[in-house]
Design a protein around this motif. Sequence first.
Motif, PDB file in Angstrom:
ATOM      1  N   ALA A 102       0.836  -1.197   0.000  1.00  0.00           N
ATOM      2  CA  ALA A 102       0.000   0.000   0.000  1.00  0.00           C
ATOM      3  C   ALA A 102       0.870   1.245   0.000  1.00  0.00           C
ATOM      4  O   ALA A 102       2.022   1.231   0.457  1.00  0.00           O
ATOM      5  N   ALA A 103       0.312   2.328  -0.512  1.00  0.00           N
ATOM      6  CA  ALA A 103       1.007   3.618  -0.515  1.00  0.00           C
ATOM      7  C   ALA A 103      -0.019   4.728  -0.414  1.00  0.00           C
ATOM      8  O   ALA A 103      -1.155   4.597  -0.880  1.00  0.00           O
ATOM      9  N   PHE A 104       0.364   5.830   0.230  1.00  0.00           N
ATOM     10  CA  PHE A 104      -0.416   7.058   0.210  1.00  0.00           C
ATOM     11  C   PHE A 104       0.205   7.969  -0.844  1.00  0.00           C
ATOM     12  O   PHE A 104       1.425   8.168  -0.862  1.00  0.00           O
ATOM     13  N   HIS A 105      -0.636   8.525  -1.723  1.00  0.00           N
ATOM     14  CA  HIS A 105      -0.165   9.428  -2.769  1.00  0.00           C
ATOM     15  C   HIS A 105      -0.756  10.811  -2.551  1.00  0.00           C
ATOM     16  O   HIS A 105      -1.930  10.952  -2.213  1.00  0.00           O
ATOM     17  N   LEU A 106       0.064  11.817  -2.763  1.00  0.00           N
ATOM     18  CA  LEU A 106      -0.385  13.196  -2.687  1.00  0.00           C
ATOM     19  C   LEU A 106       0.062  13.906  -3.955  1.00  0.00           C
ATOM     20  O   LEU A 106       1.257  13.952  -4.260  1.00  0.00           O
ATOM     21  N   ARG A 107      -0.906  14.394  -4.721  1.00  0.00           N
ATOM     22  CA  ARG A 107      -0.630  15.066  -6.003  1.00  0.00           C
ATOM     23  C   ARG A 107       0.204  14.183  -6.930  1.00  0.00           C
ATOM     24  O   ARG A 107       1.136  14.631  -7.586  1.00  0.00           O
ATOM     25  N   GLY A 108      -0.125  12.897  -6.939  1.00  0.00           N
ATOM     26  CA  GLY A 108       0.514  11.970  -7.862  1.00  0.00           C
ATOM     27  C   GLY A 108       1.834  11.405  -7.398  1.00  0.00           C
ATOM     28  O   GLY A 108       2.441  10.591  -8.106  1.00  0.00           O
ATOM     29  N   ARG A 109       2.323  11.791  -6.209  1.00  0.00           N
ATOM     30  CA  ARG A 109       3.614  11.295  -5.724  1.00  0.00           C
ATOM     31  C   ARG A 109       3.424  10.502  -4.440  1.00  0.00           C
ATOM     32  O   ARG A 109       2.631  10.886  -3.574  1.00  0.00           O
ATOM     33  N   PRO A 110       4.163   9.388  -4.274  1.00  0.00           N
ATOM     34  CA  PRO A 110       4.043   8.612  -3.035  1.00  0.00           C
ATOM     35  C   PRO A 110       4.639   9.372  -1.858  1.00  0.00           C
ATOM     36  O   PRO A 110       5.710   9.968  -1.962  1.00  0.00           O
ATOM     37  N   THR A 111       3.925   9.383  -0.736  1.00  0.00           N
ATOM     38  CA  THR A 111       4.398  10.051   0.475  1.00  0.00           C
ATOM     39  C   THR A 111       4.592   9.078   1.628  1.00  0.00           C
ATOM     40  O   THR A 111       5.392   9.331   2.519  1.00  0.00           O
TER      41      THR A 111
END
Length: 426
Positions: A102-111
Amino acid sequence: MLHRFAVLLIAAALSGALSACFGGGTRGPQMLVVQGALTYADATALPPETRAIVEMRDASAHDGKVLAEQRIDLQGRPPPIPFEFKVERGKLIDDKPYAVRAAFHLRGRPTWVSDAVTVTSQAGPVDVGVLTLKPYTALAFASELECGAEKVTIGMAGDVLRLTAGGQSFDMRPLAGASASGSKYEAVSDPATTLWSHGDEARVMLKGRELPPCTVAGRQPPFRATGNEPGWRLDIDATRMSLLAHNGKTRFVAPTPRAVESDGTRKYSGRHGGSDITVTISRHPCTDTMTGMPYPQSVVVVFDGETMNGCGGDPAVLLTGAEWEVTDVTGIRFADGARVTVGFGEDGKVAGTGPCNLYTAQYVLTGESLTIRKVSTTRMGCEAQTQKQEQAFLDALTKVQRFEIAADGALLLHTSDQRTITARRG
Protein backbone atom coordinates in the motif's frame (compact mmCIF):
# COMPACT_ATOMS: atom_id res chain seq x y z
CA MET A 1 -53.52 -22.85 -15.01
CA LEU A 2 -52.15 -21.54 -11.68
CA HIS A 3 -50.78 -25.00 -10.85
CA ARG A 4 -49.03 -25.19 -14.20
CA PHE A 5 -47.42 -21.72 -13.63
CA ALA A 6 -46.13 -22.84 -10.20
CA VAL A 7 -44.55 -25.95 -11.76
CA LEU A 8 -42.78 -23.78 -14.33
CA LEU A 9 -41.37 -21.53 -11.56
CA ILE A 10 -40.06 -24.55 -9.63
CA ALA A 11 -38.50 -25.95 -12.82
CA ALA A 12 -36.80 -22.66 -13.54
CA ALA A 13 -35.40 -22.49 -10.00
CA LEU A 14 -34.07 -26.05 -10.25
CA SER A 15 -32.52 -25.26 -13.63
CA GLY A 16 -30.72 -22.29 -12.12
CA ALA A 17 -29.45 -24.35 -9.20
CA LEU A 18 -28.19 -27.13 -11.47
CA SER A 19 -26.54 -24.56 -13.72
CA ALA A 20 -24.72 -23.10 -10.72
CA CYS A 21 -23.58 -26.56 -9.63
CA PHE A 22 -22.36 -27.77 -13.02
CA GLY A 23 -20.94 -24.57 -14.48
CA GLY A 24 -23.70 -23.74 -16.92
CA GLY A 25 -25.34 -20.41 -17.48
CA THR A 26 -23.62 -17.01 -17.47
CA ARG A 27 -21.91 -17.12 -14.06
CA GLY A 28 -18.84 -14.76 -13.91
CA PRO A 29 -15.24 -15.79 -13.18
CA GLN A 30 -14.29 -16.97 -9.72
CA MET A 31 -12.67 -14.25 -7.64
CA LEU A 32 -10.15 -14.20 -4.79
CA VAL A 33 -11.00 -11.61 -2.14
CA VAL A 34 -8.05 -9.76 -0.55
CA GLN A 35 -8.77 -7.64 2.49
CA GLY A 36 -7.06 -5.86 5.35
CA ALA A 37 -6.59 -2.39 6.84
CA LEU A 38 -4.15 0.51 6.60
CA THR A 39 -2.55 2.56 9.34
CA TYR A 40 0.51 4.76 9.55
CA ALA A 41 3.25 5.35 12.08
CA ASP A 42 2.37 8.95 12.89
CA ALA A 43 -0.70 10.49 14.44
CA THR A 44 -0.40 13.58 12.25
CA ALA A 45 -3.47 14.06 10.08
CA LEU A 46 -2.88 13.52 6.36
CA PRO A 47 -3.89 16.19 3.83
CA PRO A 48 -7.52 15.60 2.84
CA GLU A 49 -6.61 15.11 -0.85
CA THR A 50 -4.38 12.11 0.01
CA ARG A 51 -5.25 8.92 -1.88
CA ALA A 52 -4.49 5.39 -0.71
CA ILE A 53 -3.54 2.81 -3.32
CA VAL A 54 -3.41 -0.89 -2.42
CA GLU A 55 -2.13 -3.23 -5.11
CA MET A 56 -1.32 -6.86 -5.71
CA ARG A 57 1.64 -7.74 -7.96
CA ASP A 58 3.45 -10.78 -9.22
CA ALA A 59 6.30 -11.09 -6.67
CA SER A 60 8.34 -13.54 -8.73
CA ALA A 61 9.74 -10.80 -10.99
CA HIS A 62 11.16 -7.33 -10.43
CA ASP A 63 8.48 -4.72 -11.08
CA GLY A 64 5.96 -7.53 -11.60
CA LYS A 65 2.63 -6.90 -13.29
CA VAL A 66 -0.16 -5.37 -11.20
CA LEU A 67 -3.00 -7.92 -11.01
CA ALA A 68 -5.50 -5.88 -8.99
CA GLU A 69 -5.70 -2.67 -7.00
CA GLN A 70 -8.01 -0.48 -4.95
CA ARG A 71 -7.87 3.32 -4.74
CA ILE A 72 -9.34 5.09 -1.74
CA ASP A 73 -9.73 8.86 -1.42
CA LEU A 74 -9.09 9.41 2.28
CA GLN A 75 -10.76 12.83 2.65
CA GLY A 76 -9.34 13.19 6.16
CA ARG A 77 -10.41 9.71 7.26
CA PRO A 78 -8.45 8.52 10.34
CA PRO A 79 -6.84 5.06 10.55
CA PRO A 80 -7.46 2.18 10.52
CA ILE A 81 -8.67 2.33 6.92
CA PRO A 82 -10.23 -0.93 5.69
CA PHE A 83 -9.68 -2.13 2.14
CA GLU A 84 -10.97 -5.00 0.03
CA PHE A 85 -10.42 -5.85 -3.63
CA LYS A 86 -10.90 -8.89 -5.85
CA VAL A 87 -8.66 -10.62 -8.37
CA GLU A 88 -9.65 -13.29 -10.87
CA ARG A 89 -8.42 -16.69 -9.75
CA GLY A 90 -7.76 -17.53 -13.38
CA LYS A 91 -4.91 -15.00 -13.32
CA LEU A 92 -3.24 -16.74 -10.37
CA ILE A 93 -0.99 -19.79 -10.21
CA ASP A 94 -1.07 -22.07 -7.17
CA ASP A 95 1.93 -21.69 -4.83
CA LYS A 96 3.27 -18.72 -6.80
CA PRO A 97 4.07 -15.69 -4.58
CA TYR A 98 2.17 -12.44 -4.93
CA ALA A 99 2.90 -9.20 -3.10
CA VAL A 100 0.33 -6.88 -1.54
CA ARG A 101 1.56 -3.38 -0.80
CA ALA A 102 0.00 0.00 0.00
CA ALA A 103 1.01 3.62 -0.52
CA PHE A 104 -0.42 7.06 0.21
CA HIS A 105 -0.16 9.43 -2.77
CA LEU A 106 -0.38 13.20 -2.69
CA ARG A 107 -0.63 15.07 -6.00
CA GLY A 108 0.51 11.97 -7.86
CA ARG A 109 3.61 11.29 -5.72
CA PRO A 110 4.04 8.61 -3.04
CA THR A 111 4.40 10.05 0.47
CA TRP A 112 3.95 6.93 2.64
CA VAL A 113 4.54 3.26 1.77
CA SER A 114 4.19 -0.12 3.45
CA ASP A 115 6.38 -3.18 3.26
CA ALA A 116 5.13 -5.87 0.89
CA VAL A 117 3.18 -8.83 2.29
CA THR A 118 3.55 -12.09 0.38
CA VAL A 119 0.37 -14.09 -0.30
CA THR A 120 -0.56 -17.12 -2.38
CA SER A 121 -3.78 -18.27 -3.98
CA GLN A 122 -6.06 -20.12 -1.54
CA ALA A 123 -9.61 -21.35 -1.27
CA GLY A 124 -11.09 -18.60 0.86
CA PRO A 125 -10.54 -14.87 1.28
CA VAL A 126 -7.02 -13.60 2.06
CA ASP A 127 -6.70 -11.32 5.09
CA VAL A 128 -3.31 -9.58 5.10
CA GLY A 129 -4.02 -7.90 8.43
CA VAL A 130 -2.95 -4.32 9.13
CA LEU A 131 -0.41 -2.74 6.76
CA THR A 132 1.60 -0.03 8.52
CA LEU A 133 2.82 2.73 6.21
CA LYS A 134 5.99 4.73 6.81
CA PRO A 135 7.16 8.04 5.32
CA TYR A 136 8.55 7.47 1.85
CA THR A 137 11.93 8.94 0.89
CA ALA A 138 12.59 8.92 -2.83
CA LEU A 139 15.94 7.45 -3.76
CA ALA A 140 18.51 10.09 -4.54
CA PHE A 141 21.36 9.21 -6.89
CA ALA A 142 19.30 6.35 -8.33
CA SER A 143 20.86 4.19 -11.00
CA GLU A 144 19.28 1.27 -12.80
CA LEU A 145 21.66 -1.60 -13.50
CA GLU A 146 21.06 -4.20 -16.17
CA CYS A 147 22.48 -7.52 -14.98
CA GLY A 148 21.73 -9.76 -17.93
CA ALA A 149 17.94 -9.92 -18.10
CA GLU A 150 17.52 -8.75 -14.49
CA LYS A 151 17.26 -5.14 -13.36
CA VAL A 152 18.73 -3.78 -10.14
CA THR A 153 18.23 -0.29 -8.74
CA ILE A 154 20.72 1.34 -6.39
CA GLY A 155 20.29 4.72 -4.74
CA MET A 156 20.35 6.64 -1.49
CA ALA A 157 17.50 6.58 1.02
CA GLY A 158 18.65 9.25 3.45
CA ASP A 159 22.23 8.32 4.28
CA VAL A 160 21.78 4.63 3.47
CA LEU A 161 22.56 2.98 0.14
CA ARG A 162 19.56 0.89 -0.89
CA LEU A 163 19.60 -1.92 -3.45
CA THR A 164 16.34 -3.14 -4.96
CA ALA A 165 16.12 -6.36 -6.96
CA GLY A 166 13.62 -9.16 -7.46
CA GLY A 167 10.88 -7.14 -5.78
CA GLN A 168 12.91 -6.78 -2.56
CA SER A 169 14.90 -3.90 -1.08
CA PHE A 170 18.12 -4.19 0.91
CA ASP A 171 19.83 -1.50 2.96
CA MET A 172 23.56 -1.83 2.29
CA ARG A 173 26.57 -1.10 4.49
CA PRO A 174 30.11 -0.50 3.20
CA LEU A 175 32.75 -3.18 3.66
CA ALA A 176 36.44 -2.71 4.30
CA GLY A 177 38.68 -2.84 1.26
CA ALA A 178 36.98 -0.17 -0.85
CA SER A 179 39.97 1.36 -2.62
CA ALA A 180 41.49 0.85 -6.04
CA SER A 181 39.60 -2.44 -6.15
CA GLY A 182 36.30 -0.58 -6.03
CA SER A 183 33.49 -0.04 -3.53
CA LYS A 184 32.01 -3.03 -1.71
CA TYR A 185 28.70 -3.22 0.15
CA GLU A 186 26.81 -5.91 2.05
CA ALA A 187 23.11 -6.06 2.91
CA VAL A 188 22.49 -5.35 6.58
CA SER A 189 19.88 -8.12 6.79
CA ASP A 190 21.57 -10.65 4.49
CA PRO A 191 25.37 -11.06 4.17
CA ALA A 192 24.76 -13.17 1.05
CA THR A 193 23.53 -10.05 -0.80
CA THR A 194 26.44 -7.87 -1.90
CA LEU A 195 27.31 -5.10 -4.36
CA TRP A 196 30.76 -4.45 -5.81
CA SER A 197 31.37 -1.51 -8.11
CA HIS A 198 34.47 -0.17 -9.81
CA GLY A 199 34.28 2.46 -12.52
CA ASP A 200 31.83 1.24 -15.17
CA GLU A 201 31.69 -2.28 -13.73
CA ALA A 202 29.32 -3.65 -11.10
CA ARG A 203 28.58 -7.11 -9.75
CA VAL A 204 25.64 -8.12 -7.59
CA MET A 205 25.22 -11.21 -5.43
CA LEU A 206 21.52 -11.61 -4.61
CA LYS A 207 20.92 -13.96 -1.67
CA GLY A 208 23.95 -16.00 -2.64
CA ARG A 209 23.11 -16.05 -6.35
CA GLU A 210 25.58 -14.17 -8.53
CA LEU A 211 23.93 -12.14 -11.25
CA PRO A 212 25.56 -11.62 -14.67
CA PRO A 213 27.96 -8.64 -14.90
CA CYS A 214 25.98 -5.41 -14.59
CA THR A 215 25.97 -2.32 -16.75
CA VAL A 216 24.15 0.94 -16.13
CA ALA A 217 21.05 1.41 -18.26
CA GLY A 218 21.54 4.37 -20.60
CA ARG A 219 24.91 5.05 -19.04
CA GLN A 220 27.09 7.98 -19.95
CA PRO A 221 30.84 7.52 -20.58
CA PRO A 222 33.20 8.50 -17.71
CA PHE A 223 33.36 12.26 -17.37
CA ARG A 224 35.81 14.65 -15.71
CA ALA A 225 35.56 18.38 -15.08
CA THR A 226 37.93 20.83 -13.39
CA GLY A 227 37.89 24.42 -12.26
CA ASN A 228 40.04 27.03 -10.59
CA GLU A 229 39.84 29.61 -7.81
CA PRO A 230 39.25 27.55 -5.76
CA GLY A 231 40.66 24.46 -7.42
CA TRP A 232 38.21 21.58 -7.83
CA ARG A 233 37.79 18.35 -9.78
CA LEU A 234 34.64 16.36 -10.51
CA ASP A 235 34.59 12.73 -11.71
CA ILE A 236 31.42 10.97 -12.83
CA ASP A 237 31.32 7.35 -13.95
CA ALA A 238 28.58 4.77 -14.24
CA THR A 239 28.15 4.26 -10.51
CA ARG A 240 29.99 6.96 -8.58
CA MET A 241 30.33 10.74 -8.46
CA SER A 242 33.22 12.33 -6.59
CA LEU A 243 34.07 15.98 -6.00
CA LEU A 244 37.35 17.34 -4.66
CA ALA A 245 37.03 21.03 -3.86
CA HIS A 246 38.89 23.84 -2.12
CA ASN A 247 42.21 22.43 -3.33
CA GLY A 248 41.47 19.02 -1.85
CA LYS A 249 40.11 20.14 1.52
CA THR A 250 36.53 19.17 0.65
CA ARG A 251 35.76 15.62 -0.51
CA PHE A 252 32.30 14.41 -1.54
CA VAL A 253 31.56 10.90 -2.85
CA ALA A 254 28.13 9.48 -3.69
CA PRO A 255 26.41 7.09 -6.10
CA THR A 256 25.90 8.72 -9.48
CA PRO A 257 22.52 10.47 -9.79
CA ARG A 258 20.27 9.78 -12.72
CA ALA A 259 21.06 12.21 -15.56
CA VAL A 260 18.34 14.49 -16.93
CA GLU A 261 18.88 15.60 -20.56
CA SER A 262 17.31 18.83 -21.81
CA ASP A 263 18.12 21.46 -24.47
CA GLY A 264 21.75 20.47 -24.95
CA THR A 265 22.48 20.11 -21.24
CA ARG A 266 22.90 17.16 -18.90
CA LYS A 267 22.00 17.67 -15.25
CA TYR A 268 22.64 15.63 -12.12
CA SER A 269 21.19 16.57 -8.74
CA GLY A 270 20.73 14.94 -5.37
CA ARG A 271 21.51 14.92 -1.68
CA HIS A 272 23.93 12.68 0.18
CA GLY A 273 25.55 12.78 3.62
CA GLY A 274 23.77 16.02 4.48
CA SER A 275 25.11 17.83 1.39
CA ASP A 276 23.28 18.98 -1.74
CA ILE A 277 24.88 18.92 -5.17
CA THR A 278 23.75 19.95 -8.64
CA VAL A 279 25.93 19.50 -11.73
CA THR A 280 24.96 21.13 -15.03
CA ILE A 281 26.95 20.18 -18.14
CA SER A 282 26.36 22.16 -21.33
CA ARG A 283 27.79 21.76 -24.83
CA HIS A 284 29.36 25.22 -24.91
CA PRO A 285 33.16 25.09 -25.45
CA CYS A 286 35.19 26.21 -22.46
CA THR A 287 38.82 27.25 -21.91
CA ASP A 288 40.70 26.43 -18.72
CA THR A 289 41.70 29.71 -17.09
CA MET A 290 45.02 28.34 -15.84
CA THR A 291 46.35 26.27 -18.76
CA GLY A 292 44.47 27.71 -21.72
CA MET A 293 43.39 24.17 -22.71
CA PRO A 294 40.06 24.14 -24.57
CA TYR A 295 37.33 21.68 -23.55
CA PRO A 296 34.13 20.68 -25.32
CA GLN A 297 31.78 21.40 -22.41
CA SER A 298 31.11 24.04 -19.77
CA VAL A 299 30.30 22.82 -16.26
CA VAL A 300 28.60 24.48 -13.30
CA VAL A 301 28.70 22.73 -9.91
CA VAL A 302 26.54 23.99 -7.05
CA PHE A 303 27.64 22.31 -3.82
CA ASP A 304 25.95 23.28 -0.56
CA GLY A 305 25.03 26.63 -2.05
CA GLU A 306 28.49 27.42 -3.44
CA THR A 307 28.76 27.81 -7.23
CA MET A 308 31.89 26.58 -9.03
CA ASN A 309 32.46 27.07 -12.76
CA GLY A 310 34.78 25.02 -14.92
CA CYS A 311 35.36 22.93 -18.02
CA GLY A 312 34.76 19.29 -18.76
CA GLY A 313 34.94 16.49 -21.27
CA ASP A 314 37.81 15.21 -23.39
CA PRO A 315 39.71 17.95 -25.32
CA ALA A 316 40.52 15.36 -28.01
CA VAL A 317 36.87 15.54 -29.11
CA LEU A 318 37.60 19.03 -30.44
CA LEU A 319 40.49 17.76 -32.59
CA THR A 320 39.30 14.41 -33.93
CA GLY A 321 36.74 13.84 -36.63
CA ALA A 322 36.79 15.47 -40.05
CA GLU A 323 40.15 16.51 -41.50
CA TRP A 324 41.38 20.09 -41.02
CA GLU A 325 42.57 22.10 -44.04
CA VAL A 326 45.51 24.40 -43.26
CA THR A 327 44.86 27.98 -44.38
CA ASP A 328 47.85 29.75 -42.89
CA VAL A 329 51.18 29.12 -41.16
CA THR A 330 53.10 32.04 -39.70
CA GLY A 331 56.03 32.85 -41.98
CA ILE A 332 55.04 30.45 -44.80
CA ARG A 333 53.28 31.27 -48.04
CA PHE A 334 52.10 28.14 -49.83
CA ALA A 335 52.00 28.00 -53.60
CA ASP A 336 48.63 28.69 -55.18
CA GLY A 337 46.53 25.53 -55.37
CA ALA A 338 48.53 23.70 -52.67
CA ARG A 339 46.28 21.74 -50.31
CA VAL A 340 47.80 21.15 -46.88
CA THR A 341 45.83 19.16 -44.30
CA VAL A 342 46.07 17.74 -40.80
CA GLY A 343 43.86 15.04 -39.31
CA PHE A 344 43.79 13.78 -35.71
CA GLY A 345 42.70 10.20 -35.09
CA GLU A 346 41.23 8.76 -31.93
CA ASP A 347 44.20 6.37 -31.84
CA GLY A 348 46.74 9.14 -31.17
CA LYS A 349 47.93 9.38 -34.75
CA VAL A 350 48.15 12.37 -37.08
CA ALA A 351 47.94 12.09 -40.87
CA GLY A 352 47.66 14.58 -43.68
CA THR A 353 49.12 16.06 -46.82
CA GLY A 354 51.95 18.54 -47.05
CA PRO A 355 52.70 20.80 -50.01
CA CYS A 356 54.48 17.82 -51.58
CA ASN A 357 54.19 14.56 -49.61
CA LEU A 358 51.82 12.62 -47.46
CA TYR A 359 52.87 12.49 -43.81
CA THR A 360 52.04 10.67 -40.55
CA ALA A 361 52.92 11.45 -36.96
CA GLN A 362 51.86 10.81 -33.35
CA TYR A 363 50.27 13.29 -30.98
CA VAL A 364 50.09 13.42 -27.18
CA LEU A 365 47.38 15.44 -25.47
CA THR A 366 47.66 16.13 -21.74
CA GLY A 367 45.72 18.42 -19.46
CA GLU A 368 48.09 21.25 -20.29
CA SER A 369 49.63 20.67 -23.74
CA LEU A 370 49.45 19.17 -27.22
CA THR A 371 52.64 17.81 -28.77
CA ILE A 372 53.27 16.20 -32.18
CA ARG A 373 56.27 13.94 -32.78
CA LYS A 374 57.72 11.14 -34.90
CA VAL A 375 56.84 12.74 -38.22
CA SER A 376 57.50 10.65 -41.33
CA THR A 377 56.68 11.35 -45.00
CA THR A 378 56.52 9.74 -48.37
CA ARG A 379 59.43 10.52 -50.73
CA MET A 380 57.91 12.23 -53.72
CA GLY A 381 60.12 14.62 -55.68
CA CYS A 382 58.99 18.25 -55.77
CA GLU A 383 60.39 21.62 -56.69
CA ALA A 384 62.97 22.98 -54.27
CA GLN A 385 60.70 25.86 -53.17
CA THR A 386 57.79 23.49 -52.48
CA GLN A 387 60.03 21.15 -50.50
CA LYS A 388 61.27 24.11 -48.49
CA GLN A 389 57.69 25.11 -47.65
CA GLU A 390 56.90 21.53 -46.63
CA GLN A 391 59.95 21.31 -44.38
CA ALA A 392 58.97 24.56 -42.68
CA PHE A 393 55.41 23.27 -42.19
CA LEU A 394 56.55 19.93 -40.71
CA ASP A 395 59.03 21.78 -38.48
CA ALA A 396 56.17 23.92 -37.18
CA LEU A 397 54.12 20.77 -36.46
CA THR A 398 56.89 19.29 -34.31
CA LYS A 399 57.04 22.51 -32.27
CA VAL A 400 53.31 22.62 -31.44
CA GLN A 401 52.72 23.12 -27.70
CA ARG A 402 49.03 23.84 -27.38
CA PHE A 403 45.85 24.43 -29.37
CA GLU A 404 42.70 26.48 -29.18
CA ILE A 405 39.42 26.72 -31.04
CA ALA A 406 38.68 30.25 -32.24
CA ALA A 407 35.24 31.83 -31.96
CA ASP A 408 34.66 31.16 -35.68
CA GLY A 409 35.53 27.45 -35.28
CA ALA A 410 39.07 27.61 -36.65
CA LEU A 411 41.77 25.39 -35.15
CA LEU A 412 44.84 27.30 -33.95
CA LEU A 413 48.01 25.26 -33.27
CA HIS A 414 50.53 27.36 -31.33
CA THR A 415 54.25 26.52 -31.43
CA SER A 416 57.08 27.05 -28.97
CA ASP A 417 58.67 29.66 -31.28
CA GLN A 418 55.53 31.81 -31.43
CA ARG A 419 54.20 30.56 -34.78
CA THR A 420 50.59 29.61 -35.41
CA ILE A 421 49.12 27.01 -37.75
CA THR A 422 45.57 27.96 -38.68
CA ALA A 423 43.20 25.31 -40.07
CA ARG A 424 39.51 24.83 -40.76
CA ARG A 425 37.35 21.78 -41.24
CA GLY A 426 37.62 20.53 -44.81
